[in-house]
Design an enzyme around this catalytic site. Sequence first.
Site, mmCIF file in Angstrom:
data_model
loop_
_atom_site.group_PDB
_atom_site.id
_atom_site.type_symbol
_atom_site.label_atom_id
_atom_site.label_comp_id
_atom_site.label_asym_id
_atom_site.label_seq_id
_atom_site.Cartn_x
_atom_site.Cartn_y
_atom_site.Cartn_z
ATOM 1 N N HIS A 1 -3.586 4.311 -2.228
ATOM 2 C CA HIS A 1 -4.551 3.384 -1.623
ATOM 3 C C HIS A 1 -5.204 4.011 -0.390
ATOM 4 C CE1 HIS A 1 -1.692 0.255 -3.442
ATOM 5 N NE2 HIS A 1 -2.847 -0.077 -3.960
ATOM 6 N N ASP B 1 -6.649 3.175 -12.456
ATOM 7 C CA ASP B 1 -6.930 2.010 -13.303
ATOM 8 C C ASP B 1 -8.292 2.265 -13.944
ATOM 9 O OD1 ASP B 1 -4.650 0.063 -12.439
ATOM 10 O OD2 ASP B 1 -5.405 0.942 -10.592
ATOM 11 N N LEU C 1 0.813 -1.217 0.000
ATOM 12 C CA LEU C 1 0.000 0.000 0.000
ATOM 13 C C LEU C 1 0.847 1.268 0.000
ATOM 14 C CD1 LEU C 1 -2.769 -1.112 2.527
ATOM 15 C CD2 LEU C 1 -2.730 -1.327 0.027
HETATM 16 P P1 AMP Z 1 -4.072 -2.214 -6.672
HETATM 17 O O1 AMP Z 1 -3.563 -2.501 -5.317
HETATM 18 O O2 AMP Z 1 -3.022 -1.728 -7.629
HETATM 19 O O3 AMP Z 1 -4.933 -3.321 -7.238
HETATM 20 O O4 AMP Z 1 -5.034 -0.975 -6.522
HETATM 21 C C1 AMP Z 1 -6.121 -1.003 -5.605
HETATM 22 C C2 AMP Z 1 -6.921 0.262 -5.769
HETATM 23 O O5 AMP Z 1 -6.076 1.390 -5.525
HETATM 24 C C3 AMP Z 1 -7.501 0.451 -7.176
HETATM 25 O O6 AMP Z 1 -8.790 1.052 -7.079
HETATM 26 C C4 AMP Z 1 -6.506 1.380 -7.793
HETATM 27 O O7 AMP Z 1 -7.030 2.121 -8.877
HETATM 28 C C5 AMP Z 1 -6.170 2.271 -6.601
HETATM 29 N N1 AMP Z 1 -4.926 2.995 -6.822
HETATM 30 C C6 AMP Z 1 -3.756 2.497 -7.302
HETATM 31 N N2 AMP Z 1 -2.858 3.499 -7.463
HETATM 32 C C7 AMP Z 1 -3.468 4.648 -7.076
HETATM 33 C C8 AMP Z 1 -3.084 6.018 -7.035
HETATM 34 N N3 AMP Z 1 -1.882 6.424 -7.428
HETATM 35 N N4 AMP Z 1 -3.983 6.924 -6.582
HETATM 36 C C9 AMP Z 1 -5.212 6.529 -6.171
HETATM 37 N N5 AMP Z 1 -5.631 5.254 -6.190
HETATM 38 C C10 AMP Z 1 -4.796 4.324 -6.648
#
Ligand code: AMP
Length: 288
Positions: free
Chosen positions: A40, A153, A36
């Site tokens: 996140h 994403d 994280l």
């Molecule tokens: P992940 O752990 O990469 O699967 O991401 C989990 C959630 O966090 C998803 O909704 C992503 O779009 C979001 N997320 C990832 N990177 C960012 C970021 N830089 N800013 C905001 N949310 C993010």
Amino acid sequence: MSMLPIVTTKAELRSAIANWRAKGERVGLVPTMGALHAGHLSLIDVARRRVQRTVATIFVNPKQFGANEDFGAYPRDEASDAEKLAGAGCDLLYAPSVGEIYPEGFATNVHVSGVTEGLCGATRSGHFDGVATVVTKLLLQARPDVAVFSEKDYQQLLTIKRLVGDLDIDVEIVDAPIVREADGLAMSSRNRYLSAEERQVAAALPRTLRHIAESLAKSGDNISKPLQDGRETLRAAGFTRIDYIEVRDADTLAPLNRVRGNARIFAAAIIGRTRLIDNMPIPCGDLR
Ligand code: AMP
């Protein structure tokens, strides 16, 4: 030691949520793959503004990684993640095993058409089926009032909105903005793969997208020239491969050959062994 309660089975998850519901509390879900960062944690914040109780999930979902992708190498650091979630005011971490999510005999696949075609869908075969399948399961296991996903994403966000509507899952999907580093690089768990030198190169991605978006906002009729220039800028900066740079409609992801309405620029590019994605709106109020 974090004080965050952690559960690993859907039975424990449902019982914790049932206790809150009995008190009339509303529940928000923030699905993640862990490792994280502040992006996140911003989603936890978005959820907490809407509901009384927030559940984060950490599950590195094997079904959304291709055979040659980084499933084995994906960073895993549950103790530090739990600390961060506790600090952000999250109430519960659900960290199921692969066997809990995909028990012996699991045979169902959720496929969303349309918005999953092209962009990351073109190069990451099976990726969005993996995402759609696991998110459907997490939503049905937790049955939250809201679930928060980020525009980082963007194609995933639209895929999830589509499946929730199509399958009548009773949850509000809330979009959260992209959290960026000081130099504009979108935060990502995969940024930790970058060497110091690659980290410098990576900042060219948001800078180039911003430059293209600004130029298209002024004159959106010929999009191919700015996109071609952008590809060359990224290669010159040190990106080793560019999967795509494209302009699409932000609501439908339909490809656009001139900028109009709610347009957005999307890119995926590789430095060494690290694939980065980014996207941003084209501020084209004058061109509507
Ligand atoms: P992940 O752990 O990469 O699967 O991401 C989990 C959630 O966090 C998803 O909704 C992503 O779009 C979001 N997320 C990832 N990177 C960012 C970021 N830089 N800013 C905001 N949310 C993010």
